[in-house]
Write an enzyme that holds these catalytic residues in place. Sequence first.
Site, PDB file in Angstrom:
ATOM      1  N   GLN A 194      24.016  10.806   9.018  1.00 13.47           N
ATOM      2  CA  GLN A 194      23.028   9.704   9.738  1.00 13.47           C
ATOM      3  C   GLN A 194      23.828   8.474  10.106  1.00 13.47           C
ATOM      4  OE1 GLN A 194      18.953   9.215   8.526  1.00 13.47           O
ATOM      5  NE2 GLN A 194      18.900  10.950  10.260  1.00 13.47           N
TER       6      GLN A 194
ATOM      7  N   SER B  75      14.934   6.576  12.187  1.00 11.36           N
ATOM      8  CA  SER B  75      16.268   5.832  11.807  1.00 11.36           C
ATOM      9  C   SER B  75      16.895   5.640  13.136  1.00 11.36           C
ATOM     10  CB  SER B  75      16.820   6.123  10.593  1.00 11.36           C
ATOM     11  OG  SER B  75      17.666   7.235  10.800  1.00 11.36           O
TER      12      SER B  75
ATOM     13  N   GLU C 159      17.915  26.414  26.534  1.00  6.45           N
ATOM     14  CA  GLU C 159      18.343  27.065  25.337  1.00  6.45           C
ATOM     15  C   GLU C 159      18.574  25.993  24.230  1.00  6.45           C
ATOM     16  OE1 GLU C 159      21.804  30.221  23.840  1.00  6.45           O
ATOM     17  OE2 GLU C 159      21.675  29.531  25.850  1.00  6.45           O
TER      18      GLU C 159
ATOM     19  N   HIS D 214      21.684  16.223  17.308  1.00  6.42           N
ATOM     20  CA  HIS D 214      21.382  17.339  16.497  1.00  6.42           C
ATOM     21  C   HIS D 214      22.425  17.126  15.418  1.00  6.42           C
ATOM     22  CE1 HIS D 214      20.876  21.382  15.227  1.00  6.42           C
ATOM     23  NE2 HIS D 214      21.884  21.676  15.035  1.00  6.42           N
TER      24      HIS D 214
HETATM   25  C1  GRF Z   1      18.315  13.118  12.396  1.00 10.24           C
HETATM   26  O1  GRF Z   1      19.076  13.627  11.410  1.00 10.24           O
HETATM   27  C2  GRF Z   1      18.568  14.092  13.412  1.00 10.24           C
HETATM   28  O2  GRF Z   1      19.960  14.453  13.817  1.00 10.24           O
HETATM   29  C3  GRF Z   1      17.679  15.360  13.467  1.00 10.24           C
HETATM   30  O3  GRF Z   1      16.426  14.621  13.076  1.00 10.24           O
HETATM   31  C4  GRF Z   1      16.853  13.495  12.136  1.00 10.24           C
HETATM   32  C5  GRF Z   1      15.987  12.527  12.309  1.00 10.24           C
HETATM   33  O4  GRF Z   1      16.104  11.318  11.602  1.00 10.24           O
HETATM   34  N1  GRF Z   1      17.532  15.703  14.730  1.00 10.24           N
HETATM   35  P1  GRF Z   1      15.541   9.875  12.174  1.00 10.24           P
HETATM   36  O5  GRF Z   1      14.012  10.151  12.403  1.00 10.24           O
HETATM   37  O6  GRF Z   1      16.039   9.464  13.327  1.00 10.24           O
HETATM   38  O7  GRF Z   1      15.859   9.057  10.701  1.00 10.24           O
END
Ligand code: GRF
Length: 215
Positions: free
Chosen positions: A174, A16, A146, A112
């Site tokens: 999201q 997404s 890291e 993240h």
């Molecule tokens: C997101 O929530 C992002 O923060 C994490 O993985 C998820 C990926 O979601 N790293 P998508 O595949 O972009 O819907």
Amino acid sequence: MAEPLPFAVLISGRGSNMLALAQAVMEGSIAGRIVTVISDRADAAGLDAARRLGIPAEVVASAPGQDRAAHGRALTARIEACGARLVVLAGFMRILDGEFVRHWQGRLLNIHPSLLPAWRGLHTHRRVLEAGERRHGCTVHFVTEELDAGPAVIQGRLEVLPGDDETTLSARVQRLEHIIYPRAVGWFAAGRLTWRDGAAWLDGRPLAQPVIEEA
Ligand code: GRF
């Protein structure tokens, strides 16, 4: 006008965030183009979603017995073959080896789902709820060796609501991700966001704190 920045998006799942980036490219708010979407998993739904938009999408899985560094080199080879000058990790669930990270240092972004430096690692929404936190969100950062510790660029912040569960909370996070990631990539493509001496710089100044977007 400068040539649009060619960039690669690495995914492992739904994609997404990749779609939000593709949308921002189409709308012209990112002066770039996605030259390839790469997944380490053949079953990532984002692969077909990218192809439906006419974006090349491919799988670079780690071969049986292949170590992390060899997989990282395979990824770099494909990314460079596509001419990408920025690598955007968007739900890419494999930890990248040091050689890969050093090669792309300053040209490697991640998103993240937490307010870094709080809650590095996995299952952030669950851990935030279990800890009774009132604030949560997501962070775009440059990737360093890291894990989840590189310089933060922009943070989307929201309030944890009474009655929130992992589903409701992750959905709201999201929505913020889909705002802040295109913004950060747009800055990078426009030459406004750079990496200098181990720090993130925006508009010619080092970012002591990430830019904040409140929900
Ligand atoms: C997101 O929530 C992002 O923060 C994490 O993985 C998820 C990926 O979601 N790293 P998508 O595949 O972009 O819907």
